[in-house]
Design a protein around this motif. Structure first.
Motif, PDB file in Angstrom:
ATOM      1  N   UNK A  20     -12.513  -6.054  12.162  1.00  0.00           N
ATOM      2  CA  UNK A  20     -11.569  -5.130  13.206  1.00  0.00           C
ATOM      3  C   UNK A  20     -11.595  -3.664  12.462  1.00  0.00           C
ATOM      4  N   UNK A  21     -10.775  -2.964  13.418  1.00  0.00           N
ATOM      5  CA  UNK A  21     -11.047  -1.570  13.619  1.00  0.00           C
ATOM      6  C   UNK A  21      -9.674  -1.205  14.142  1.00  0.00           C
ATOM      7  N   UNK A  22      -9.121  -0.004  13.986  1.00  0.00           N
ATOM      8  CA  UNK A  22      -7.659   0.061  14.601  1.00  0.00           C
ATOM      9  C   UNK A  22      -7.922   1.993  14.577  1.00  0.00           C
ATOM     10  N   UNK A  23      -7.354   2.541  14.962  1.00  0.00           N
ATOM     11  CA  UNK A  23      -7.284   3.315  15.741  1.00  0.00           C
ATOM     12  C   UNK A  23      -6.273   4.048  15.597  1.00  0.00           C
ATOM     13  N   UNK A  54      -6.481  18.465  24.170  1.00  0.00           N
ATOM     14  CA  UNK A  54      -8.099  18.400  23.418  1.00  0.00           C
ATOM     15  C   UNK A  54      -6.371  17.283  22.249  1.00  0.00           C
ATOM     16  N   UNK A  55      -7.113  16.232  21.492  1.00  0.00           N
ATOM     17  CA  UNK A  55      -6.824  15.052  21.075  1.00  0.00           C
ATOM     18  C   UNK A  55      -7.362  15.400  19.474  1.00  0.00           C
ATOM     19  N   UNK A  56      -6.915  14.749  18.708  1.00  0.00           N
ATOM     20  CA  UNK A  56      -7.480  14.430  17.375  1.00  0.00           C
ATOM     21  C   UNK A  56      -7.593  13.050  17.555  1.00  0.00           C
ATOM     22  N   UNK A  57      -8.244  12.578  16.623  1.00  0.00           N
ATOM     23  CA  UNK A  57      -8.849  10.890  16.530  1.00  0.00           C
ATOM     24  C   UNK A  57      -8.745  10.427  15.094  1.00  0.00           C
ATOM     25  N   UNK A  58      -8.547   9.083  14.671  1.00  0.00           N
ATOM     26  CA  UNK A  58      -8.815   8.882  13.099  1.00  0.00           C
ATOM     27  C   UNK A  58      -9.091   7.138  13.998  1.00  0.00           C
ATOM     28  N   UNK A  59      -9.938   6.521  13.432  1.00  0.00           N
ATOM     29  CA  UNK A  59     -10.367   5.042  12.839  1.00  0.00           C
ATOM     30  C   UNK A  59     -10.863   5.493  11.553  1.00  0.00           C
ATOM     31  N   UNK A  60     -10.227   3.273  11.522  1.00  0.00           N
ATOM     32  CA  UNK A  60     -10.946   2.897  10.187  1.00  0.00           C
ATOM     33  C   UNK A  60     -10.814   1.759  10.596  1.00  0.00           C
ATOM     34  N   UNK A  61     -12.240   1.289   9.679  1.00  0.00           N
ATOM     35  CA  UNK A  61     -12.336  -0.217  10.293  1.00  0.00           C
ATOM     36  C   UNK A  61     -12.183  -1.390   8.796  1.00  0.00           C
ATOM     37  N   UNK A  62     -11.749  -2.605   9.156  1.00  0.00           N
ATOM     38  CA  UNK A  62     -12.415  -4.028   8.419  1.00  0.00           C
ATOM     39  C   UNK A  62     -13.558  -4.457   7.840  1.00  0.00           C
ATOM     40  N   UNK A  63     -13.497  -5.447   7.011  1.00  0.00           N
ATOM     41  CA  UNK A  63     -14.509  -6.178   6.868  1.00  0.00           C
ATOM     42  C   UNK A  63     -14.253  -7.170   6.449  1.00  0.00           C
ATOM     43  N   UNK A  64     -15.686  -8.153   6.499  1.00  0.00           N
ATOM     44  CA  UNK A  64     -14.940  -9.277   6.132  1.00  0.00           C
ATOM     45  C   UNK A  64     -14.799  -9.319   4.855  1.00  0.00           C
ATOM     46  N   UNK A  65     -14.693  -8.683   4.283  1.00  0.00           N
ATOM     47  CA  UNK A  65     -14.386  -9.122   2.922  1.00  0.00           C
ATOM     48  C   UNK A  65     -12.418  -8.376   2.909  1.00  0.00           C
ATOM     49  N   UNK A  66     -11.985  -7.883   3.760  1.00  0.00           N
ATOM     50  CA  UNK A  66     -11.153  -7.993   4.242  1.00  0.00           C
ATOM     51  C   UNK A  66     -10.795  -6.904   3.829  1.00  0.00           C
ATOM     52  N   UNK A  67     -11.922  -5.145   3.591  1.00  0.00           N
ATOM     53  CA  UNK A  67     -11.497  -4.358   3.149  1.00  0.00           C
ATOM     54  C   UNK A  67     -11.330  -2.905   3.917  1.00  0.00           C
ATOM     55  N   UNK A  70     -12.072   3.933   4.461  1.00  0.00           N
ATOM     56  CA  UNK A  70     -11.364   4.901   4.629  1.00  0.00           C
ATOM     57  C   UNK A  70     -10.415   5.566   6.626  1.00  0.00           C
ATOM     58  N   UNK A  71      -9.752   6.385   6.641  1.00  0.00           N
ATOM     59  CA  UNK A  71     -10.043   7.041   7.665  1.00  0.00           C
ATOM     60  C   UNK A  71     -10.746   8.058   8.357  1.00  0.00           C
ATOM     61  N   UNK A  72     -11.761   7.938   9.104  1.00  0.00           N
ATOM     62  CA  UNK A  72     -12.530   8.796   9.686  1.00  0.00           C
ATOM     63  C   UNK A  72     -11.915   9.332  10.699  1.00  0.00           C
ATOM     64  N   UNK A  73     -11.856  10.591  10.921  1.00  0.00           N
ATOM     65  CA  UNK A  73     -11.119  10.958  11.602  1.00  0.00           C
ATOM     66  C   UNK A  73     -12.624  12.355  12.790  1.00  0.00           C
ATOM     67  N   UNK A  74     -12.091  12.089  13.667  1.00  0.00           N
ATOM     68  CA  UNK A  74     -12.851  12.851  15.247  1.00  0.00           C
ATOM     69  C   UNK A  74     -11.935  13.496  16.165  1.00  0.00           C
ATOM     70  N   UNK A  75     -12.208  13.875  17.046  1.00  0.00           N
ATOM     71  CA  UNK A  75     -11.557  14.234  18.108  1.00  0.00           C
ATOM     72  C   UNK A  75     -12.046  14.174  19.782  1.00  0.00           C
ATOM     73  N   UNK A  76     -11.526  14.321  20.582  1.00  0.00           N
ATOM     74  CA  UNK A  76     -11.616  13.991  22.381  1.00  0.00           C
ATOM     75  C   UNK A  76     -11.137  15.046  22.599  1.00  0.00           C
ATOM     76  N   UNK A  77     -11.749  15.161  24.106  1.00  0.00           N
ATOM     77  CA  UNK A  77     -10.801  15.816  25.301  1.00  0.00           C
ATOM     78  C   UNK A  77     -10.654  15.203  26.480  1.00  0.00           C
ATOM     79  N   UNK A  78      -9.243  15.324  26.986  1.00  0.00           N
ATOM     80  CA  UNK A  78      -9.223  14.098  28.238  1.00  0.00           C
ATOM     81  C   UNK A  78      -8.952  15.579  28.909  1.00  0.00           C
ATOM     82  N   UNK A  79      -9.478  15.400  30.362  1.00  0.00           N
ATOM     83  CA  UNK A  79      -9.333  16.377  31.648  1.00  0.00           C
ATOM     84  C   UNK A  79      -8.685  16.147  32.591  1.00  0.00           C
ATOM     85  N   UNK A  80      -9.081  16.875  33.500  1.00  0.00           N
ATOM     86  CA  UNK A  80      -8.270  16.405  35.140  1.00  0.00           C
ATOM     87  C   UNK A  80      -9.220  15.057  35.510  1.00  0.00           C
TER      88      UNK A  80
END
Length: 84
Positions: A20-23, A54-67, A70-80
């Motif tokens: 699983x993953x969440x952001x 401009x946006x900050x984005x953070x993503x974290x993932x879960x493995x089959x061990x249910x762990x 940490x949050x991984x930081x990134x960024x992106x931009x939404x333009x017209x």
């Protein structure tokens, strides 16, 4: 409205698989609350975003061990034209 696609790179030392993953995202100029979202691990992208900027984005993932990672930081931009 724009949805920004991204890639999740994953490697696990003990062989677990990605389960699983969440952001969360927010305007880069904001000090307020993050907007959380569930990520489809087969097609990772943000929800529809309607405010340009401009946006900050953070993503974290879960493995089959249910762990959870940490949050991984990134960024992106939404333009017209919805280009990232």
């Amino acid at each position: 409205m724009c949805q920004i696609s991204f890639t999740i790179q994953y490697a696990d030392a003990d062989g677990d698989t990605l389960q699983a993953a969440e952001g969360k995202y927010r305007l880069a100029t904001s000090t307020g609350a993050w907007t959380s979202f569930v990520i489809d691990i087969n097609d990772p992208k943000t929800p529809d975003i309607t405010v340009l900027g401009d946006y900050d984005l953070e993503v974290r993932i879960q493995d089959t061990g249910n762990l959870w990672s940490d949050w991984y930081a990134s960024s992106f931009k939404v333009s017209s034209d919805c280009a990232s």
